[in-house]
Design an enzyme around this catalytic site. Structure first.
Site, PDB file in Angstrom:
ATOM      1  N   GLY A 105      22.232  26.506 -18.353  1.00 38.48           N
ATOM      2  CA  GLY A 105      22.829  25.379 -17.661  1.00 38.48           C
ATOM      3  C   GLY A 105      22.076  24.095 -17.938  1.00 38.48           C
ATOM      4  N   LYS A 116      18.143  23.294 -11.535  1.00 39.86           N
ATOM      5  CA  LYS A 116      18.900  23.890 -12.632  1.00 39.86           C
ATOM      6  C   LYS A 116      20.281  24.243 -12.109  1.00 39.86           C
ATOM      7  CE  LYS A 116      17.132  26.183 -15.979  1.00 39.86           C
ATOM      8  NZ  LYS A 116      16.479  27.141 -16.892  1.00 39.86           N
ATOM      9  N   ASP A 125      13.702  37.884 -19.964  1.00 35.95           N
ATOM     10  CA  ASP A 125      13.838  36.942 -21.084  1.00 35.95           C
ATOM     11  C   ASP A 125      12.548  36.140 -21.266  1.00 35.95           C
ATOM     12  OD1 ASP A 125      15.261  35.848 -23.210  1.00 35.95           O
ATOM     13  OD2 ASP A 125      15.997  34.170 -22.020  1.00 35.95           O
TER      14      ASP A 125
END
Length: 553
Positions: free
Chosen positions: A80, A97, A192
């Site tokens: 985003g 965010k 991640d």
């Protein structure tokens, strides 16, 4: 490294960032690291970020929760857009965010978002960027409010500085592994972890690593899964850091983060990931190819780090470390061994440290040059004491020697005071962080509970007004806690700065007197006669000076 979804059945090579397609000429897989918008590179909170777009963002000026305003777009990525926001009560900036719009459609996704965001918001660790709030915009897009950190990502540092020194790598990754172990104990997996979402900042002269986006990877992957996209052969992750089970869509646990730590260790040491190239080549390498040893590219990498990379990147999760705390132990052992080896390599025989002096010069890291300087200083003092006791050389030797010994005693005392102040600062930081965390969690819990009741129609308007008042009061208390902590820290930091200045002044005077003492004992060298003790001591000085000549002045 780029985060994206992968269409296994696509004939055309496609590299995208959570469905944000990157279309370079010939549709070749994107390997450009400096391509933040299209490739989804995490640029959150990273210094030097420049937005090239000139469009007017309609969200600038948007108010969140009646107390926070979006003031500047600071980055875009696959998850985003990131904004800088100002909190009116706390009078501080935060990073907000706003996640992709395709995550807002399914009510089950909404519930998962709340659950995962709440779990991530409970993470309170000095090396994790904390989450202070989360909710949805009027158009139902999710947003997450995070700590604003000024610094550079590890990827940015590698791009500008190249591979890092072994000790620096171990110091940074000790912090990251400790944060991972803490998060895993709380049941939160990153999924991640990569050099782009680790920010390096500075706190009181110390490098501090901060992990971004904890929990966000799972939020996005859950949203993808709930929209049945994974059933079409797509998976979630960053190819350069993906564990084999992520590629195949197998069960996920904390060992995917362990795998990423192996990739990160290699990358910081060598300057690039262990596997690179076209997307499918990278994925197949993670599944089939043995990882390379970092020592194949640089010879100063100890075998322990080779072993760590290979074990972290084992194809089967059962072959990896089971906990990130095991990595902490390896990194710390390497740092300790490095200090011991440096000491041993540079220590001439028969020159033990004099009692009381070791604490004067040993506070700094024991690199080879530092140890040589310490040993040379010790040998000069030893010779001066022998000359003084035998009435050889100038009478100034006795005077300068006494001055140095007196100065060193004062230096020890000042270093002890410095250590005490640093301990007090650390204690204030920890207690302040814990108090602030409790208040943030209370605000989040109260907000979620009331919002749920309002949406279900259980809460009357009067209750909602009372809750808003309570939240404002909690935020005022939070502001007071942060302000008090900053005030206390600034006062101690002033004392510490004055102390450091005094320390530097005394160290400068000691160095001047050391130079004078060296010249005096050199002048007395011809008067030592056949004394084997003094000849050996002078020989040690000559040997150390030869070794010191290898280093730039």
């Amino acid at each position: 490294m780029t985060t994206f979804t992968i269409a296994a059945n696509s004939r055309r090579r496609n590299r995208s960032s959570f469905f944000t397609n990157c279309q370079h000429p010939q549709f070749e897989p994107c390997t450009r690291r400096n391509h933040p918008v299209m490739c989804g590179r995490s640029i959150v909170l990273s210094e030097g970020t420049r937005m090239t777009t000139s469009r007017v963002d309609p969200l600038i000026g948007t108010r969140l929760g009646e107390r926070m305003t979006l003031i500047q777009e600071i980055g875009r990525g696959g998850m985003g857009t990131v904004y800088r926001a100002r909190h009116e009560i706390l009078e501080r900036d935060f990073a907000v965010k706003i996640l992709r719009s395709d995550m807002r459609r399914d009510p089950v996704v909404v519930e998962r978002f709340k659950r995962e965001a709440r779990a991530a918001s409970r993470l309170e660790h000095p090396n994790v960027v904390f989450i202070s709030d989360f909710d949805q915009l009027p158009d139902r897009r999710f947003y997450i409010v995070m700590e604003f950190i000024s610094g550079k990502s590890l990827r940015d540092l590698l791009n500008t500085e190249g591979p890092m020194a072994v000790n620096r790598v171990c110091q940074i990754l000790t912090q990251i592994a400790d944060a991972l172990d803490y998060a895993h104990e709380q049941g939160v997996i990153h999924r991640d972890l990569k050099s782009e979402n680790i920010i390096l900042t500075n706190s009181r002269g110390r490098e501090v690593a901060k992990i971004l986006d904890f929990g966000l990877a799972k939020l996005v992957s859950d949203a993808v899964d709930m929209q049945s996209i994974t059933n079409q052969g797509q998976i979630f992750g960053t190819p350069e850091t993906m564990a084999p089970e992520q590629i195949t869509g197998g069960p996920i646990d904390n060992r995917v983060d362990i795998y990423a730590m192996g990739v990160l260790t290699y990358e910081l040491l060598v300057g690039k990931p262990p596997f690179s190239g076209h997307m499918l080549q990278v994925l197949m390498a993670h599944k089939k190819q043995a990882p390379p040893k970092p020592s194949a590219d640089r010879k100063d990498v100890p075998p322990e780090l080779d072993d760590l990379v290979l074990k972290c990147m084992a194809k089967e999760p059962s072959g990896r470390y089971s906990r990130a705390s095991e990595l902490v132990t390896v990194y710390q052992n390497i740092l300790q061994q490095s200090a011991v080896v440096a000491n041993r390599k540079t220590s001439p025989p028969m020159a033990p440290l004099r009692q009381g002096v070791s604490s004067v010069r040993m506070e700094a890291a024991l690199d080879e040059k530092g140890v040589l300087e310490l040993r040379l200083h010790e040998s000069v003092l030893e010779v001066a004491e022998h000359l003084r006791d035998r009435n050889l050389g100038s009478a100034r030797i006795t005077q300068v020697l006494a001055t140095i010994l007196e100065q060193e005693e004062k230096l020890v005392d000042l270093r002890n005071q410095k250590h005490l102040l640093q301990t007090q600062l650390d204690s204030i930081e920890v207690s302040g962080r814990e108090r602030a965390a409790r208040l943030r969690h209370a605000i989040i819990s109260l907000t979620l509970e009331t919002k749920g009741k309002m949406e279900s129609g259980e809460a009357p308007a009067k209750l909602a007004e009372d809750v808003r008042y309570q939240i404002v009061e909690l935020e005022r208390r939070l502001s007071e806690v942060i302000t008090d902590q900053e005030r206390s820290e600034k006062e101690l930091e002033k004392q510490l700065a004055r102390l450091v200045q005094e320390l530097q002044s005394i160290e400068h005077e000691i160095r001047k007197n050391q130079d004078a003492l060296f010249e005096l004992i050199q002048s007395a060298r011809g008067s030592i006669g056949n004394s084997s003790t003094l000849r050996n001591a002078f020989g040690q000085i000559d040997e150390l000076r030869q070794k010191m000549a290898r280093f730039p002045s």
